[in-house]
Design a protein around this motif. Structure first.
Motif, short mmCIF file in Angstrom:
data_model
loop_
_atom_site.label_atom_id
_atom_site.label_comp_id
_atom_site.label_asym_id
_atom_site.label_seq_id
_atom_site.Cartn_x
_atom_site.Cartn_y
_atom_site.Cartn_z
N ILE A 523 -26.32 54.01 74.48
CA ILE A 523 -27.67 54.21 73.96
C ILE A 523 -28.65 54.40 75.11
O ILE A 523 -29.56 55.25 75.04
CB ILE A 523 -28.08 53.01 73.09
CG1 ILE A 523 -27.17 52.93 71.85
CG2 ILE A 523 -29.53 53.14 72.65
CD1 ILE A 523 -27.36 51.68 71.02
N GLY A 543 -29.18 59.22 67.99
CA GLY A 543 -29.12 58.50 66.72
C GLY A 543 -27.70 58.15 66.33
O GLY A 543 -27.43 57.04 65.85
N VAL A 546 -26.63 55.13 68.25
CA VAL A 546 -27.18 53.89 67.69
C VAL A 546 -26.44 53.50 66.43
O VAL A 546 -26.11 52.33 66.21
CB VAL A 546 -28.69 54.07 67.42
CG1 VAL A 546 -29.24 52.86 66.68
CG2 VAL A 546 -29.45 54.27 68.72
N GLY A 547 -26.15 54.48 65.56
CA GLY A 547 -25.41 54.18 64.34
C GLY A 547 -24.02 53.67 64.61
O GLY A 547 -23.54 52.73 63.96
N ALA A 557 -27.04 47.87 68.80
CA ALA A 557 -27.82 48.75 67.94
C ALA A 557 -29.23 48.21 67.74
O ALA A 557 -30.21 48.97 67.76
CB ALA A 557 -27.12 48.91 66.59
N GLY A 561 -31.49 50.58 69.64
CA GLY A 561 -32.18 51.42 68.67
C GLY A 561 -33.68 51.23 68.71
O GLY A 561 -34.45 52.19 68.68
N SER A 564 -34.98 52.83 71.95
CA SER A 564 -34.94 54.29 71.88
C SER A 564 -36.10 54.82 71.06
O SER A 564 -36.77 55.79 71.44
CB SER A 564 -33.61 54.75 71.27
OG SER A 564 -32.53 54.32 72.04
N PHE A 584 -33.48 61.54 64.55
CA PHE A 584 -32.90 60.34 65.15
C PHE A 584 -32.58 59.30 64.09
O PHE A 584 -31.49 58.73 64.06
CB PHE A 584 -33.88 59.78 66.18
CG PHE A 584 -33.58 58.38 66.62
CD1 PHE A 584 -32.60 58.13 67.57
CD2 PHE A 584 -34.28 57.30 66.08
CE1 PHE A 584 -32.31 56.84 67.99
CE2 PHE A 584 -34.00 56.00 66.49
CZ PHE A 584 -33.02 55.78 67.44
N ALA A 588 -28.90 57.94 62.91
CA ALA A 588 -28.56 56.53 63.12
C ALA A 588 -28.07 55.87 61.85
O ALA A 588 -27.19 55.00 61.89
CB ALA A 588 -29.78 55.78 63.67
#
Length: 907
Positions: A523, A543, A546-547, A557, A561, A564, A584, A588
């Motif tokens: 990330i 994204g 992050v997911g 995350a 996340g 970000s 994004f 995610a």
């Protein structure tokens, strides 16, 4: 096996160092006695010569230099002095033009600052002599120099002659050490010349036939490239003892270091620009000379560092390594004393020589690194590099390749050593469950499903064993090392970034930290990548990272996340291109939705939600904040931290990260940032601060190790900032000292971490295993385990060997043993703290054990047998189950650390 690898590595490095500094000269002496020496004619010849002096702003010295050359015993009608000026603007031109009247002196002006080598290339086209003598404005020729330097050219096989450069002592530790080095250099050159394998020269005092001179690359010096080109054309390079010239070597450490770096950088690149001479099949003599005389010497600091590290890691293997380690430490200590004495104008003979040796090797190391990084030097003066051109893509590729190869070799030494009998079984059992059509016995936090699914794929491809799991982890570790280096390069100069990546590679943490670090680094890298050039595709990939972290390691995350998104909002990207935020967010969410749909299809959503709730109940009960508030003492957090030896490191790291966030924010707001340097530095510092803060306040302490790769970068940024501030105020030595202290403390604490947590998981150890044995077990193929682990495993196999079809439930810290037993666990209980948070859960678990007639339980002795007190023991969090087990099961020891509970026959 790892000890053998380290021993072999140490002795290879030691042998190479002995060869470079003593063995090569000894071999040359032996060969020169047993081989026919190549003689050169002694006839006096006077070819037309051009003495080429390349200058830049040498008005203070050029008149004396020309007078010195004119005073040499050489016919004036056979002499031309060509002063090539690289755009001088201090009056040098006027002085040379005045000297040209009535003397064989000419001025050649190279327009602009073309650099020394390009100025020489241009001047050589105007030279008239049959032989060109290279020199500079500082060297002094003895009266017979010119006559002696051309004497060997009576032999048509001679293409170049290098004189004997005598270096006058300038005093100080550096000067004394340089004098020793230079005398060794002259002896080696003399022997190589006698054997016909000399391929080096002194740029201040050498001569070559003009027809053999080719245009030189502008980033390479004439002292390197001319002898190589002469050798490639089949002509000899010879050394003349009688052609004496005098120069002074540097006594100032900083100037000497810059000079050493420049010379190493240019000569390394020059030597590799003629690779044919390095091929022993084509030019065996020249290849041996170049590798031994030049390349291995420049690589010696890396050999010294590797040998020192090996001595440290082997210190418990044999008294010999301890003695050698102490001697190495004394050498470094002596160099430090020599440096301190030099700062005060004192001279301690041995210490001064050691300091000079270390300084030279620092120059070698920096020069080689800069060369491999693609830096080029075209202009310089007095050792200071003025213009450099960077080939960044090539630099990154070379440095990353070297880093990954070194890391791979290091990890392979530990690849098959040891096993974690506590937690390692979780991911192994989960992957096995996936292959059998089941689901990972995991939540999104402690042992995420993505890791189990990934390992299941490895098992399907390569078979089920611990060694296959290690292979997967090693791949992820190498990716992590590359990501650390990539991220560090966005915030730090090359050498600093390389040092940070090496620090992480040396001790990357236990196996269960690998996934968190991977997702957090991914990330961070994606955020930096997006900040460099915002775009929809980059936002979508960030994204997805992050997911994937939400399914792989949800803490990463949550932290990554949020940061970000904050980068896009506060960096201005969201305002200029709001579509980026939408892309994004959609990317995610997608992996999380797919994972939830998969759980729903398997009817596991309720179990997943319960696991999430239990996890946060557990985290809330064990975090530093909750622990302190539960004790009702406002200072409990500080007291708890003070009682743990590594907490001071966390405190320093948090303070450094907070300071760097404030500094980068100020830089970003106070001045233009067209290159994005302040923004990138702020992103790294913010990630480090946020991840450290999250793990400090919401998770127990061992998880903080997961943040340290990014924290290393932030601390390096802080140290670099302090170093720059001190250097600007004339205290560069204090900055060097501070950086060295931080590095030593970091390495020391990293090694302390390695010993403070379970590092038996193969490639993730900084400790050297000893007393390893093999066990015949399907999961342990190719693996070596410690003897005390072998006792535990064998005891388990004997106790459960005839119980096929029976059931075994591992307690939370014995899951690996549960897997090695080969018995099933249909309850899916791990007897973990979080499993018993809901009311009535202990009684439901007991009913399950009774219904299925569970025959065995396996547990860590400290977990099960402990009495009062907090910790992972049943007395603390599941007293009803502990009483049930004591009433219905017999307890027998398994080795020294575990116990096996077997149901009593009458129960």
């Amino acid at each position: 096996m790892s000890a053998l690898v380290l021993k072999a590595l140490f002795w290879v490095c030691a042998a190479a160092l002995v060869h470079v500094y003593a063995g090569y000269e000894w071999w040359l002496r032996v060969l020169s006695r047993s081989s026919r020496k190549i003689e050169t004619p002694g006839r006096d010849v006077t070819p037309l010569i051009t003495v080429l002096i390349t200058v830049y702003n040498e008005a203070a010295r050029i008149e004396a230099r020309v007078a010195n050359i004119l005073a040499c015993d050489y016919p004036r009608d056979r002499l031309e002095i060509l002063v090539a000026s690289d755009g001088s603007d201090d009056g040098t031109h006027a002085i040379v033009e005045r000297l040209a009247s009535g003397a064989p002196v000419r001025l050649f002006v190279s327009e602009g600052r073309a650099g020394k080598t390009e100025t020489q290339n241009r001047a050589l086209r105007a030279a008239r002599g049959e032989v060109v003598v290279f020199s500079d404005a500082e060297t002094v020729f003895t009266p017979q120099f010119l006559r002696e330097i051309v004497r060997p050219f009576a032999d048509p096989s001679v293409g170049m002659v290098t004189g004997t450069l005598t270096l006058e002592a300038a005093g100080g530790a550096v000067g004394e050490s340089h004098g020793l080095y230079w005398r060794h250099e002259m002896r080696v050159r003399r022997l190589e010349s006698a054997l016909g394998i000399l391929a080096v020269g002194s740029g201040q005092a050498m001569a070559a036939r003009r027809e053999l001179l080719k245009p030189m690359e502008t980033t390479i010096g004439e002292d390197c490239i001319v002898p190589l080109d002469v050798a490639l054309q089949g002509k000899r390079v010879v050394h003349s003892d009688a052609a004496l010239a005098i120069d002074r070597f540097e006594s100032d450490p900083e100037r000497e270091l810059r000079t050493r770096i420049r010379m190493t950088l240019r000569n390394w690149q020059g030597t590799w620009s003629r690779p044919a001479l390095l091929n022993p099949l084509r030019f065996p003599g020249y290849a041996a000379a170049l590798w031994s005389h030049k390349l291995l010497r420049w690589l010696s600091p890396y050999l010294i560092a590797t040998a020192t590290l090996c001595l440290y890691l082997l210190r418990n293997e044999s008294p010999l390594y301890r003695v050698l380690g102490v001697l190495a430490l004394l050498g470094y200590l002596g160099a430090g004393i020599g440096w301190l004495a030099g700062q005060r104008g004192l001279r301690i003979p041995v210490a001064a020589q050691l300091y000079g040796f270390v300084l030279a090797n620092v120059g070698f190391a920096a020069g080689v690194y800069k060369a491999l990084s693609g830096e080029r030097v075209t202009q310089y003066r007095s050792g200071a590099l003025e213009t450099q051109a960077r080939a960044a893509p090539r630099a990154t590729r070379v440095a990353t390749t070297l880093l990954l190869l070194g890391t791979l070799v290091y990890y392979l030494g530990h690849f098959s050593c040891g096993i974690d009998l506590d937690d390692e079984g979780y991911v192994l059992a989960n992957a096995q469950s996936v292959l059998q059509g089941g689901w990972p016995i995991a939540d999104f936090f402690s042992y995420p499903p993505l890791a189990s699914w990934l390992l299941a794929a490895f098992f399907a491809a390569f078979g089920e064993s611990v060694l296959v799991e290690r292979a997967m982890l090693m791949v992820l570790l190498l990716v992590n090392v590359a990501l650390v280096f990539w991220c560090a390069r966005r915030a730090l100069p090359g050498p600093w970034a390389f040092a940070v990546a090496c620090l992480y590679a040396f001790a990357p943490g236990p196996w269960y930290k690998v996934f968190f670090i991977f997702h957090l680094l991914l990330i961070l890298a994606g955020t930096l990548w997006l900040a460099e050039r915002p775009g929809v595709a980059r936002a979508a990939l960030l994204g997805l990272a992050v997911g994937a972290a939400a399914v792989g390691r949800v803490e990463a995350a949550l932290v990554g996340g949020a940061l970000s998104l904050a980068t896009m909002l506060f960096g201005g990207m969201a305002l200029r291109r709001p579509r980026l935020v939408a892309v994004f967010a959609a990317a995610a969410v997608a992996p999380v939705v797919l994972a939830l749909l998969a759980y729903a299809a398997g009817g596991k959503v309720d179990a997943l939600l319960a696991s999430l709730q239990r996890y946060y109940n557990l985290v809330g009960a064990n975090s530093y904040v909750s622990t302190a508030s539960g004790r009702g003492d406002a200072l409990s957090v500080a007291k708890l931290a003070a009682g743990m030896r590594e907490q001071w490191v966390y405190a320093i790291a948090l303070a450094a990260c907070a300071g760097m966030v404030l500094r980068q924010a100020w830089l970003f707001a106070a001045r233009p940032d067209p290159q994005g340097a302040a923004l990138r530095g702020g992103i790294v510092a913010l990630f480090a601060l946020a991840s450290m803060s999250y793990t400090f306040f919401f998770v127990w302490n061992s998880r903080m190790l997961s943040s340290f790769p990014i924290v290393y970068i932030a601390i390096a940024m802080a140290v670099l900032g302090v170093h720059g501030w001190l250097s600007a105020r004339g205290k560069a030595w204090l900055g060097h000292l501070a950086a060295a202290i931080v590095l030593v403390l970091a390495v020391r604490q990293v090694n302390a971490f390695a010993r403070a947590v379970d590092f038996y998981s193969g490639a993730h150890t900084a400790c050297i295993p000893g007393g390893m044995v093999r066990i015949d077990h399907p999961w342990l193929k190719g693996l070596q385990v410690y003897e005390f682990q072998a006792d535990t495993i064998r005891g388990l196999m004997r106790a459960t060997g005839g119980a096929r079809g029976d059931y075994l439930v591992p307690m939370s810290e014995a899951t690996t043993l549960g897997l090695l037993s080969g018995l099933e666990n249909p309850t899916y209980y791990r007897l973990f703290v979080a499993e018993f948070a809901p009311a009535g859960e202990q009684q439901r678990a007991i009913e399950t054990f009774e219904r299925l007639k569970i025959r065995f339980f396996v547990a860590r002795r400290s977990q099960f047998m402990a009495g009062d007190g907090l910790g992972s023991n049943l007395q603390a969090y599941a007293p009803e189950i502990r009483r049930y087990l004591l009433d219905n099961y017999e307890v027998r020891p398994l080795g020294t650390g575990f116990v096996l509970l077997e149901r009593r026959p009458d129960r």
